[in-house]
Design a protein around this motif. Structure first.
Motif, PDB file in Angstrom:
ATOM      1  N   ASP A 251      98.207  50.911  96.853  1.00 46.20           N
ATOM      2  CA  ASP A 251      98.055  50.473  95.464  1.00 46.20           C
ATOM      3  C   ASP A 251      97.015  49.360  95.348  1.00 46.20           C
ATOM      4  N   ASP A 252      97.043  48.413  96.299  1.00 47.39           N
ATOM      5  CA  ASP A 252      96.060  47.321  96.265  1.00 47.39           C
ATOM      6  C   ASP A 252      94.654  47.860  96.466  1.00 47.39           C
TER       7      ASP A 252
ATOM      8  N   ARG B 131      93.373  49.548  93.346  1.00 47.68           N
ATOM      9  CA  ARG B 131      93.037  48.574  92.306  1.00 47.68           C
ATOM     10  C   ARG B 131      91.751  47.820  92.638  1.00 47.68           C
ATOM     11  N   ASP B 132      91.559  47.434  93.885  1.00 46.91           N
ATOM     12  CA  ASP B 132      90.381  46.659  94.267  1.00 46.91           C
ATOM     13  C   ASP B 132      89.135  47.528  94.395  1.00 46.91           C
TER      14      ASP B 132
ATOM     15  N   MET C  19      88.406  50.510  92.512  1.00 46.93           N
ATOM     16  CA  MET C  19      88.631  51.501  91.470  1.00 46.93           C
ATOM     17  C   MET C  19      87.454  52.473  91.356  1.00 46.93           C
TER      18      MET C  19
END
Length: 754
Positions: free
Chosen positions: A255-256, A259-260, A262
């Motif tokens: 997930d990280d 998000r970082d 994208m």
């Protein structure tokens, strides 16, 4: 002052604050400024100002201590100056470090989240209240701090509710710590050091694990955490880890990372969506285009509307300077349909200087290129798979779909999700009963002619009168009116003879690019023979023909260099009118990008995620299983089984041996296995026969393909066809065919038989 330090020198100065391995990873992760080290042993050395403040602080303290030790080694007569130098060096180092920390803290304060800012502001407000309390207190500092904390905790000091909600009680030690932190490290230190362990887990320390997950995202963009976790478990020895991280840790890192990264993840998952949403678009595609009819852009797209005669295609063209569009509704898109759209636009607007098209076969066909060349119009081809190279027509199609087509009866959506949303507008019961009763609303209502009329009306009455942001708020019709009313030139085709000549240029050509041979029966086109008196003296010559755009019974005949020969007619169909034909074929794809693709390919080659499924299966197969020993078998029996066994025994006892004749007769019976084997042999023979027939037909087809190319003198064939032709001529099959053909063409010798 020394400014460049190796990792060993930094480790010696900071002591146990970081290990040498920890310094090396921190330098790589934070990209410290470095240069090659010239001393023996090589390596890198790092500039002191690129190091974190805490490391700079530790190094300066260590340097100060070393200087003090050096001073202390001097004679005792200089003891006073040594002590003074000690204090001066310590104070200077501490002031410099504290100043840098405070400046860094002020910059970081603006980047704090809401909760951290509330903590920082609440502590600052308490420090301010303490300073006011200290001024009015008659006690010593320590006693005043104690009294202030007691008064704050009992609500005797007026403070805002926002401060009390964050910090309800304080202690003397906390107050002293806050004051010291604000003075030495800056106000940002009051926000606390929460979250300092971010990006320090196993996936950041082990680059192979990190690369494995990136490779999984590239190969399987929608993979879940459990699949990745199982892949890690199957490759623990490869990643040099003793135990796999937990499933929750894997999910949190995935997930990280999404998000970082994208944009990178969107490029892996959907390159077209990445190009539309996240690819930079800082330039101006219409820069330098300020003249009416200076540049046109043209393209094709599905209509997204179901018509009575099926789904059609929209071929569109737009004048970039004025944003004036025109569309043509066609069943499919080929060069003929594109030519008809060009005819309408040229007659209505004028002749453009340049037309920008893509590399689709309907735009680079000989029919279209010869049209542009004949009218002296420059054709600009976009690179393959780059719709962003013609953004004006793409944006018009988007506006056209959203503002017009979505309101047209029969709209079926631009994509599968759009279609699902349209279906969901009806309840489940309505969708179920629609199969039993014909849904009148779902039936197409428009024909292609009706949709064409509505498109033209919407463009003329709505789009041209709507202000456009690309024209600085001016409507396209106003731009056109200003240009024409100012007397600026517009190249038009208005003479009837010129319009008729344009129609002949747009005439469709038959197959094989219109090249035909003049035979003694005339010119053969579409199973009909076309004749003319002028053809009688040119039998055997090659010519190029075009259909007459107004009468199907005539063709226009040209020499291969473009010179007109004659007009030939077919007596059987002379006078039959020819309707407009249009066909479309759209070709859209994408290009891939860039450094991200190269990196992904490198990671894919090293990680090989395609084999992760086999690796997971093999990992679980190799896991030790529970041993199952021999069973303690107890024979099962029941009255019914016992009775049946008795009957079987009685029957066997009653059966008599077979006679000699019966034994001999049974010996000649064919067993099922023998019957199966015979059937397989028969089937194999039939397949061999079928394969031989198919090979014979394929040889005939290859020879016919070669003869068709030979008839055209190998002109106008594609690169792939040319490669196939050269290979076939050198093959055994091709050499035999050519040799037999030449043998048949040679005259037979005359033999005088007596």
């Amino acid at each position: 002052m020394q400014k460049w330090f190796s990792l060993s020198e930094i480790k010696r100065l900071i002591g146990s604050l970081y290990s040498l391995m920890g310094l090396r990873k921190k330098a790589d992760r934070e990209a410290w400024q470095s240069r090659p080290r010239k001393a023996i042993g090589g390596g890198l050395e790092y500039h002191i100002f690129s190091l974190p403040q805490e490391i700079q602080h530790a190094m300066k303290i260590k340097t100060s201590n070393e200087k003090i030790q050096a001073l202390e080694s001097k004679p005792a007569g200089r003891l006073g100056s040594v002590e003074g130098a000690k204090l001066q060096i310590k104070e200077k180092a501490e002031k410099t470090v504290n100043k840098n920390l405070r400046l860094e803290g002020m910059l970081k304060a603006d980047c704090l989240d809401d909760l951290a800012k509330r903590r920082m502001n609440a502590k600052l407000e308490i420090i301010k209240l303490w300073e006011e309390f200290e001024k009015s207190s008659t006690e010593g500092k320590t006693a005043s701090q104690y009294l202030f904390c007691c008064a704050y905790n009992h609500g005797q000091i007026e403070v805002a509710d926002s401060v009390k909600d964050v910090i309800s009680t304080i202690s003397q030690s906390s107050l002293m710590m806050w004051i010291k932190q604000a003075r030495n490290e800056g106000i940002v230190r009051l926000a606390g050091k929460y979250g300092n362990r971010k990006k320090t887990g196993v996936f950041y320390a082990n680059q192979q694990l990190n690369d494995f997950i990136v490779a999984m995202f590239k190969q399987y963009p929608h993979c879940c955490a459990k699949q990745v976790w199982r892949g890690i478990c199957a490759n623990m020895q490869r990643f040099e880890i003793e135990s796999a991280p937990s499933l929750r840790t894997v999910a949190r890192f995935m997930d990280d990372w999404k998000r970082d990264n994208m944009a990178e993840y969107e490029l892996m998952k959907n390159p077209d969506k990445y190009r539309g949403k996240l690819m930079p678009a800082f330039g101006n595609a219409s820069q330098g285009i300020d003249r009416y009819l200076q540049l046109w852009e043209t393209d094709s797209t599905p209509t997204d509307v179901m018509l009575k005669d099926g789904r059609h295609t929209i071929i569109g063209v737009i004048d970039v300077a004025s944003r004036r569009p025109k569309v043509f509704i066609s069943k499919t898109s080929n060069s003929v349909a594109v030519g008809l759209l060009m005819r309408r636009a040229i007659i209505d607007w004028g002749v453009p200087d340049c037309v920008k098209t893509d590399n689709g076969t309907d735009y680079v066909s000989r029919h279209i290129t010869e049209l542009f060349k004949s009218l002296e119009i420059e054709q600009s081809l976009c690179p393959p798979f780059t719709p962003q190279a013609k953004p004006h027509i793409e944006r018009f199609f988007g506006t056209f779909t959203r503002e017009f087509l979505e309101l047209v009866p029969g709209y079926i959506g631009h994509s599968v999700p759009d279609r699902v949303d349209i279906e969901q507008r009806k309840s489940f019961a309505e969708r179920i009963t629609r199969g039993k009763e014909k849904d009148v609303d779902a039936l197409p209502e428009l024909t292609a002619v009706e949709l064409q009329r509505q498109c033209d009306e919407w463009i003329e009455n709505v789009y041209l009168k709507t202000p456009h942001s690309g024209l600085n708020g001016k409507a396209p019709i106003d731009f056109i009116a200003d240009w024409i009313n100012s007397g600026k030139p517009v190249h038009r085709i208005t003479d009837p003879m010129s319009i008729q000549a344009l129609d002949y240029l747009l005439a469709e050509v038959p197959g094989n690019k219109g090249i035909r041979n003049i035979t003694k029966n005339g010119i053969r086109v579409d199973t009909f023979n076309f004749i003319a008196p002028e053809l009688a003296v040119h039998i055997g010559a090659q010519v190029r023909v075009k259909y007459d755009p107004f009468n199907a019974g005539y063709i226009n005949v040209y020499w291969l260099d473009g010179e007109v020969l004659c007009v030939a007619q077919c007596p059987e169909i002379t006078g039959v009118s020819r309707a407009e034909l249009a066909q479309v074929a759209t070709a859209k794809s994408k290009q891939l990008q860039s450094e991200q693709r190269k990196k992904h390919k490198s990671v894919m080659r090293s990680m090989k995620p395609k084999n992760v499924g086999k690796e997971i299966l093999q990992h679980y197969k190799d896991m030790p299983g529970r041993y199952i020993g021999p069973e303690n078998v107890i024979e099962y029996n029941s009255p019914a089984l016992q009775q049946a066994a008795d009957q079987v025994g009685a029957i066997e006892a009653m059966s008599e041996p077979l006679t000699v004749d019966e034994i001999n007769a049974s010996a000649h019976k064919v067993t099922p296995e023998q019957e199966k084997l015979m059937a397989e042999i028969i089937d194999l023979e039939e397949r061999k026969k079928a394969n031989a027939e198919r090979e014979k037909e394929e040889k005939k087809a290859r020879a016919a393909r070669y003869e068709e190319m030979l008839a055209a003198n190998f002109e106008g064939i594609s690169e792939d066809d040319d490669k196939w032709r050269r290979y076939w001529e050198t093959s055994a099959e091709g050499r035999t065919h050519i040799r037999m053909k030449n043998f048949d063409a040679e005259p037979w010798p005359i033999i005088n038989a007596r």
